[in-house]
Design an enzyme around this catalytic site. Structure first.
Site, short mmCIF file in Angstrom:
data_model
loop_
_atom_site.label_atom_id
_atom_site.label_comp_id
_atom_site.label_asym_id
_atom_site.label_seq_id
_atom_site.Cartn_x
_atom_site.Cartn_y
_atom_site.Cartn_z
N PHE A 1 1.09 -1.16 0.05
CA PHE A 1 0.21 -0.01 0.06
C PHE A 1 0.74 1.29 -0.01
CE2 PHE A 1 -4.55 0.97 1.26
CZ PHE A 1 -5.00 0.14 0.47
N GLU B 1 -6.80 1.72 -3.14
CA GLU B 1 -5.45 1.79 -3.30
C GLU B 1 -4.95 0.37 -3.87
OE1 GLU B 1 -3.69 4.73 -0.89
OE2 GLU B 1 -1.93 3.74 -0.67
N GLN C 1 -7.77 14.67 3.78
CA GLN C 1 -7.18 13.66 2.82
C GLN C 1 -7.96 13.64 1.77
OE1 GLN C 1 -6.51 9.27 3.15
NE2 GLN C 1 -4.50 10.31 3.44
N HIS D 1 -8.43 11.49 -1.48
CA HIS D 1 -7.85 10.18 -1.88
C HIS D 1 -7.66 10.45 -3.30
CE1 HIS D 1 -7.69 5.98 -3.01
NE2 HIS D 1 -7.40 5.84 -1.61
N ARG E 1 -1.01 9.53 -0.57
CA ARG E 1 -2.15 10.04 -1.27
C ARG E 1 -2.12 11.61 -1.50
NH1 ARG E 1 -6.22 6.36 2.21
NH2 ARG E 1 -5.75 4.60 1.46
N LEU F 1 -15.08 5.42 -3.53
CA LEU F 1 -13.68 5.13 -3.70
C LEU F 1 -13.45 3.79 -4.44
CD1 LEU F 1 -11.29 5.91 -1.94
CD2 LEU F 1 -11.58 3.83 -0.61
N ARG G 1 -2.58 10.66 6.25
CA ARG G 1 -2.71 9.23 6.65
C ARG G 1 -2.20 8.44 5.55
NH1 ARG G 1 -6.39 4.98 6.20
NH2 ARG G 1 -8.04 6.31 5.10
N HIS H 1 -11.66 12.06 1.60
CA HIS H 1 -11.97 10.52 2.01
C HIS H 1 -11.77 10.68 3.45
CE1 HIS H 1 -11.19 6.44 1.82
NE2 HIS H 1 -10.07 6.51 2.27
C1 LIG Z 1 -14.63 3.24 0.96
C2 LIG Z 1 -13.74 3.49 2.24
C3 LIG Z 1 -12.78 2.60 2.12
C4 LIG Z 1 -11.72 2.63 3.24
N1 LIG Z 1 -10.81 1.77 3.11
C5 LIG Z 1 -9.75 1.61 4.19
C6 LIG Z 1 -8.76 0.76 4.16
O1 LIG Z 1 -8.57 -0.40 3.51
N2 LIG Z 1 -7.85 0.57 5.51
C7 LIG Z 1 -7.96 1.63 6.36
O2 LIG Z 1 -7.24 1.72 7.17
N3 LIG Z 1 -9.00 2.62 6.24
C8 LIG Z 1 -9.99 2.91 5.27
N4 LIG Z 1 -11.03 3.84 5.15
C9 LIG Z 1 -10.98 4.66 6.20
C10 LIG Z 1 -11.52 3.78 7.39
O3 LIG Z 1 -12.64 2.96 7.00
C11 LIG Z 1 -12.36 4.86 8.44
O4 LIG Z 1 -11.15 6.01 8.74
C12 LIG Z 1 -12.57 4.24 9.60
O5 LIG Z 1 -13.46 2.99 9.43
C13 LIG Z 1 -13.29 5.14 10.54
O6 LIG Z 1 -13.67 4.41 11.72
P1 LIG Z 1 -14.41 4.90 13.10
O7 LIG Z 1 -14.37 3.61 14.00
O8 LIG Z 1 -13.45 6.00 13.48
O9 LIG Z 1 -15.49 5.48 12.44
P2 LIG Z 1 -16.78 4.95 11.54
O10 LIG Z 1 -16.65 3.79 11.13
O11 LIG Z 1 -16.87 6.08 10.49
O12 LIG Z 1 -17.91 4.93 12.40
C14 LIG Z 1 -18.57 5.94 13.10
C15 LIG Z 1 -19.83 5.59 13.96
O13 LIG Z 1 -20.23 6.74 14.63
C16 LIG Z 1 -21.55 6.81 14.59
N5 LIG Z 1 -21.96 8.28 14.64
C17 LIG Z 1 -21.65 9.25 13.91
N6 LIG Z 1 -22.38 10.50 14.43
C18 LIG Z 1 -23.04 10.01 15.32
C19 LIG Z 1 -23.97 10.65 16.26
N7 LIG Z 1 -24.24 12.04 16.11
N8 LIG Z 1 -24.58 10.07 17.14
C20 LIG Z 1 -24.28 8.70 17.26
N9 LIG Z 1 -23.58 7.94 16.55
C21 LIG Z 1 -23.08 8.61 15.51
C22 LIG Z 1 -21.83 6.41 13.13
O14 LIG Z 1 -23.33 5.76 13.01
C23 LIG Z 1 -20.93 5.04 12.99
O15 LIG Z 1 -21.47 3.93 14.00
C24 LIG Z 1 -11.75 3.88 4.16
C25 LIG Z 1 -12.79 4.54 4.20
C26 LIG Z 1 -13.64 4.52 3.32
C27 LIG Z 1 -14.84 5.63 3.21
#
Ligand SMILES: Cc1cc2nc3c(=O)[nH]c(=O)nc-3n(C[C@H](O)[C@H](O)[C@H](O)COP(=O)(O)OP(=O)(O)OC[C@H]3O[C@@H](n4cnc5c(N)ncnc54)[C@H](O)[C@@H]3O)c2cc1C
Length: 604
Positions: A121, A253, A234, A236, A309, A250, A415, A380
């Site tokens: 990656f 990568e 970021q 992407h 990125r 998306l 990142r 992203h």
């Molecule tokens: C398409 C895509 C592909 C990706 N691929 C990768 C990868 O391969 N490797 C990698 O390392 N990263 C990847 N990323 C980035 C990574 O997925 C995210 O940064 C990461 O999943 C964020 O996780 P989190 O637990 O911080 O929040 P999230 O998984 O975004 O979860 C947020 C949670 O908060 C809740 N929430 C939000 N606001 C509120 C509120 N006001 N009240 C109650 N609940 C709320 C939502 O409902 C959800 O449950 C990718 C991102 C995307 C979009």
């Protein structure tokens, strides 16, 4: 205080993505009661969308890898404004967190001798991403959910938190509404963990889903916490560009990790034209060497498509500005060319990138085993977020913790792909552990009825103005378009000042927003309530980007195109003033210990 359905937990986790689930599991394992709130259904968090993998120096594919190389890669990628303590903990602890996930039932792709397979990656020196095809996030969230449910975590689905409640300085609960019925809910808590993900919906073109409106960032800011590094957004390099209905989705990568190459409309691999000095020694200078790297040749250096990125995005923008873009305003990403090299290439692509194959087939009628994709930058991820202590994840407000994308620090100015999923595991665990300790050590605080009633009153205000008020979606769209145009990939003072003026106008419109109907499942109302969050994070991004008068990582200013030594030693911090204004300041980055400095030097 009016009567609201009330729940009491020692630790309340807001957000059920990877960070929230991992925090909930850890707090529960510490023996305290845990509530987990999420805006949509359990399992639908952003984490489920993650494709490429989880970065951890397991050294299963290349035994030269170890935590020191991962640490140095993360710091170089973040251009040295990272919270070095977080980068250190992350690199050291990620392998154990991945193995733990495996022990809890995650089914990773395997090496020939049965170990967890790792892929290449961008910005990672060695193949480092543990993965499950291109559906790693799905497997991760499934595993964490199963484990969390069996630990006895109470889940409150489809509940949106709109306010954190304080007793003095300390956070003691939260207030929100159920999406389905529109009824309010009150949560009392000994400690609160924010794990609400990103802010992508503040921009027009984004890979993020509707949920990512910067809620956690805003909840923390309104509760008095500091936000840090908000200028580092970021973009992407590879989002879909065509057809318009899928713009921004998306393209992992992982495509480039498997040998995919970027070409302009003239067919030129333009990434070879601009290799930044800090990466020159690690980057292939010819196509043949780049290909050998993607096929696991340890003597080869990585192809320039796997540079960080921020850099790849800017190279794409340069091609577009020079008129060398693809038919629909992107560039070409081609994995089909590997048919020239591998006998079973089509099957190989479908096996390694099944989601990408189906995504393009179903959404764009493109067979990626036979033809190139059209791609362009998409908003992203945000490196900035709640300023936390690197060891405990506690914010600058007692009792309030943050982990995952809504917290700042580990990534610095940019990142590396794969470092988010490992961040969620490492710091989700730490946040859960320390929130449980905090809840145990401190008596429950008091809920202030006036804060609750005020939050409830403000939440229903848009109904008072009715459908005659401003439309919430119109304001949201105007904000997204403006941020994309004026505070996007390439920034300058003049445009960002215009954005600030625009934000003032949009703020006035947001205060006039009205909605019709009633509170039962009313998406217009939900959009109206999200506006405050979008406005707050958009302002924080713009103000911080104006403050950082240099270019670094995801933040590129054409009026200050170079890095500045002065800005290389500070983070930009915003906090809410007593009068409601946003204070912007610079915070000196603590001196890095000699041992870590040495590692960075050795790995250069
Ligand atoms: C398409 C895509 C592909 C990706 N691929 C990768 C990868 O391969 N490797 C990698 O390392 N990263 C990847 N990323 C980035 C990574 O997925 C995210 O940064 C990461 O999943 C964020 O996780 P989190 O637990 O911080 O929040 P999230 O998984 O975004 O979860 C947020 C949670 O908060 C809740 N929430 C939000 N606001 C509120 C509120 N006001 N009240 C109650 N609940 C709320 C939502 O409902 C959800 O449950 C990718 C991102 C995307 C979009």
């Amino acid at each position: 205080m009016a009567e609201y359905e009330t729940f009491t937990h020692d630790v309340l986790v807001i957000g059920a993505g990877g960070a929230g689930l991992r925090a909930a599991i850890e707090a529960s394992a510490a023996g305290v009661s845990v509530g987990l709130v999420c805006k949509s259904l359990l399992g639908k968090a952003h984490t489920v969308m993650a494709e490429g993998g989880i970065a951890a120096a397991l050294a299963n594919v290349d035994d030269r890898d170890n935590w020191k190389v991962h640490f140095a890669d993360t710091m170089r990628g973040g251009q040295y404004v990272n919270n070095w303590r977080m980068a250190e903990l992350h690199a050291k602890e990620a392998p154990d967190r991945v193995r733990e996930l495996e022990a809890w039932g995650a089914m990773f792709d395997r090496t020939a001798d049965g170990r967890i397979l790792q892929r290449n990656f961008g910005g990672h020196r060695y193949p480092r991403l543990a993965h499950v095809g291109d559906r790693t996030g799905l497997e991760m969230i499934r595993t964490l959910q199963d484990h969390g449910i069996h630990r006895g975590v109470d889940v409150h689905m489809e509940c949106t938190i709109v306010r954190l409640l304080r007793d003095g300085d300390r956070v003691v609960g939260a207030f929100g509404y159920e999406r389905e019925r529109g009824r309010f809910r009150l949560f009392r808590a000994g400690a609160v963990v924010l794990a609400t993900g990103g802010i992508g919906r503040a921009f027009k073109i984004t890979s993020n889903s509707w949920e990512y409106t910067g809620d956690g960032h805003t909840l923390a800011y309104d509760a008095g916490a500091e936000l840090m590094d908000m200028e580092f957004v970021q973009f992407h390099p590879t989002g879909m560009v065509w057809p318009p209905s899928v713009r921004g989705i998306l393209v992992t990568e992982g495509v480039r990790g498997e040998g995919g190459v970027l070409r302009n409309r003239e067919g030129r691999r333009f990434m070879f034209d601009d290799i930044p000095e800090p990466y020159r020694a690690q980057t292939a200078d010819n196509e043949e060497e780049g290909w050998r790297y993607t096929q696991g040749d340890k003597t080869a250096r990585r192809p320039p498509e796997l540079l960080t990125r921020d850099h790849v995005s800017r190279c794409i923008v340069r091609e577009l500005k020079a008129g060398r873009g693809s038919e629909h305003g992107g560039v070409y990403l081609d994995i089909s060319w590997i048919t020239e090299r591998l006998p079973n290439a089509a099957e190989h692509i479908k096996k390694k990138l099944p989601s990408m194959y189906h995504q393009f087939k179903q959404l764009a009628d493109i067979d990626i085993t036979k033809e190139p994709m059209e791609v362009g930058p998409t908003t992203h991820y945000i490196m900035g977020g709640v300023r936390v202590n690197g060891d405990t994840q506690m914010s600058t407000v007692p009792g309030l913790f943050a982990a995952g994308e809504c917290a700042a620090g580990i990534n610095g100015a940019n990142r590396l792909g794969g470092n988010s999923l490992s961040d969620l595991l490492v710091f989700g665990k730490r946040a859960g552990e320390h929130a449980a300790t905090f809840a145990r050590a401190n008596k429950p605080g008091a809920i202030d009825a006036s804060q609750v009633d005020e939050a409830a009153r403000q939440a229903v205000e848009p109904f008072g103005r009715g459908p005659e008020g401003e439309g919430p979606y119109q304001v949201q769209y105007a904000l997204q378009a403006m941020m994309q145009d004026l505070v996007g990939i390439v920034r300058n003072e003049d445009e960002m000042q215009r954005a600030l003026a625009g934000l003032t106008e949009l703020g006035a419109r947001a205060r006039r927003v009205g909605v019709g109907g009633h509170r039962e499942y009313n998406p217009g109302w939900h959009a109206a309530l999200d506006l405050h969050n979008l406005m707050t994070v958009a302002t924080a991004v713009t103000r911080s980007a104006l403050e950082r008068r240099e270019s670094r990582g995801g933040h590129f200013r054409e009026d200050y195109p170079d890095k500045s030594a002065a800005f290389g030693s500070v983070n930009v911090v915003v906090r809410k003033e007593p009068d409601g204004g946003m204070a912007v300041s610079r915070a000196a980055i603590p001196e890095m210990p000699q041992e870590l400095k040495r590692i960075i030097e050795e790995m250069k």
